[in-house]
Design an enzyme around this catalytic site. Sequence first.
Site, mmCIF file in Angstrom:
data_model
loop_
_atom_site.group_PDB
_atom_site.id
_atom_site.type_symbol
_atom_site.label_atom_id
_atom_site.label_comp_id
_atom_site.label_asym_id
_atom_site.label_seq_id
_atom_site.Cartn_x
_atom_site.Cartn_y
_atom_site.Cartn_z
ATOM 1 N N ARG A 23 0.843 -1.199 0.000
ATOM 2 C CA ARG A 23 0.000 0.000 0.000
ATOM 3 C C ARG A 23 0.881 1.252 0.000
ATOM 4 O O ARG A 23 2.077 1.191 0.208
ATOM 5 C CB ARG A 23 -0.965 0.013 1.188
ATOM 6 C CG ARG A 23 -0.322 -0.153 2.553
ATOM 7 C CD ARG A 23 -1.031 0.630 3.618
ATOM 8 N NE ARG A 23 -0.966 2.053 3.364
ATOM 9 C CZ ARG A 23 0.105 2.818 3.649
ATOM 10 N NH1 ARG A 23 1.201 2.286 4.192
ATOM 11 N NH2 ARG A 23 0.096 4.115 3.381
ATOM 12 N N CYS A 131 -2.198 9.495 8.029
ATOM 13 C CA CYS A 131 -1.906 8.244 7.313
ATOM 14 C C CYS A 131 -0.391 7.994 7.246
ATOM 15 O O CYS A 131 0.372 8.478 8.089
ATOM 16 C CB CYS A 131 -2.540 8.249 5.921
ATOM 17 S SG CYS A 131 -2.724 6.582 5.225
ATOM 18 N N ASP A 200 -2.865 10.541 -3.069
ATOM 19 C CA ASP A 200 -3.074 9.376 -3.942
ATOM 20 C C ASP A 200 -3.328 9.825 -5.367
ATOM 21 O O ASP A 200 -2.955 9.140 -6.319
ATOM 22 C CB ASP A 200 -4.214 8.512 -3.410
ATOM 23 C CG ASP A 200 -3.825 7.879 -2.084
ATOM 24 O OD1 ASP A 200 -3.907 8.564 -1.054
ATOM 25 O OD2 ASP A 200 -3.372 6.718 -2.102
ATOM 26 N N ASN A 210 -6.715 12.220 -1.016
ATOM 27 C CA ASN A 210 -5.822 11.535 -0.075
ATOM 28 C C ASN A 210 -6.677 10.804 0.956
ATOM 29 O O ASN A 210 -7.910 10.857 0.930
ATOM 30 C CB ASN A 210 -4.892 12.555 0.592
ATOM 31 C CG ASN A 210 -3.746 11.883 1.334
ATOM 32 O OD1 ASN A 210 -3.079 10.986 0.792
ATOM 33 N ND2 ASN A 210 -3.508 12.267 2.571
ATOM 34 N N LYS A 211 -6.015 10.104 1.853
ATOM 35 C CA LYS A 211 -6.680 9.264 2.845
ATOM 36 C C LYS A 211 -7.846 9.988 3.519
ATOM 37 O O LYS A 211 -7.722 11.155 3.881
ATOM 38 C CB LYS A 211 -5.635 8.819 3.891
ATOM 39 C CG LYS A 211 -6.141 7.874 4.952
ATOM 40 C CD LYS A 211 -6.724 6.597 4.384
ATOM 41 C CE LYS A 211 -5.779 5.899 3.426
ATOM 42 N NZ LYS A 211 -6.367 4.751 2.724
ATOM 43 N N LYS A 236 1.602 11.262 -9.179
ATOM 44 C CA LYS A 236 0.287 11.362 -8.520
ATOM 45 C C LYS A 236 -0.663 12.294 -9.280
ATOM 46 O O LYS A 236 -1.814 12.453 -8.865
ATOM 47 C CB LYS A 236 0.447 11.874 -7.081
ATOM 48 C CG LYS A 236 1.563 11.240 -6.265
ATOM 49 C CD LYS A 236 1.237 9.863 -5.812
ATOM 50 C CE LYS A 236 2.343 9.193 -5.022
ATOM 51 N NZ LYS A 236 2.678 9.805 -3.745
#
Length: 321
Positions: A23, A131, A200, A210-211, A236
């Site tokens: 991940r 994260c 991400d 993102n998270k 990204k």
Amino acid sequence: MNRSDVHPDVVATAEAIATMDIRGAATIADAAAGALATQARESDADSADELRSELQKAARVLYETRPTAVSLPNALRFVMADVSGDDVDTLRESTVASAESFQRDLDQAQERLGEVGANRLRDGDTVMTHCHSTDALSCVRAALDQGKHIEAIVKETRPRNQGHITAEQLREWDVPVTLIVDSAARRYLNDVDHVLVGADSIAADGSVINKIGTAGLAVDARDRGTPVMVAAQTIKLHPDTLTGHTVEIEMRDESEVISADEREAIQGDPAGFTVENPAFDVTPARYIDAIVTERGQFPAESVVVLMRELFGSETSRPWES
Ligand code: RI2
């Protein structure tokens, strides 16, 4: 699709990405490139056409694992773009070489990005993390290498607690760490100099995917006057957003939020409620102070210029026939 032409190691990599044993956007990109190299290296295809078809199938198996982190399709694009050969051996060698060169570039980009991000951090600063992002951590690493003292307030990041990985890495580097639950973030925002997160995907309008929890954190940070810094390699950048596409937000299994036993223990009608588990959220550009890449630091709103320069208006989809 017939998965039998796909090497078992590629299938195993895809499964590890889906279950999040592998991940983090950059790590996923690296693993996907490595898997394409394995497919090429281990294939017993008799012709270049046969190997090409196998690579396309392998790319599809990898592509279909997680939908949000664009580093995965970008890795497949970059590796396959440099692949050529009329005979099977040339094609094999060119795929392996392309994947290895991509992986090298990825490492170098992260190191360079870290140096850029470290320039924003002053000696004695405290960062708040969300994260676990290797891009964000590379900024801290570079600041430490510059001799700066950095401290961190680390959000645990429910439901999978990737903040624990961040805490472990920072402690290995002797960075003083305070671990907090996600809902305590606002209370500590006055004590930190930067919110430092990864990404991400980054859309053409400068919004950062993102998270889950990043968007609320960024809004609170703006309210408190704490700058938000996003560390993200250019892999990204999500090229499809240049033509109006939106970024799909991955919905994950409810078991990450509540176990079957916990659901059963809830009084009343345990089957009578639903659980939602979105893995990511979208932070609008106006809440972000800087996006730090290996190409330098950008205001979020101007990232579209970089995106056009790197990807143009047409993008390939090597996982499609
Ligand atoms: P690097 C992670 O997603 C986090 O959202 C993190 O910010 C992002 O990937 C980028 O990570 P997940 O895979 O590429 O944990 O910076 O769902 O390592």
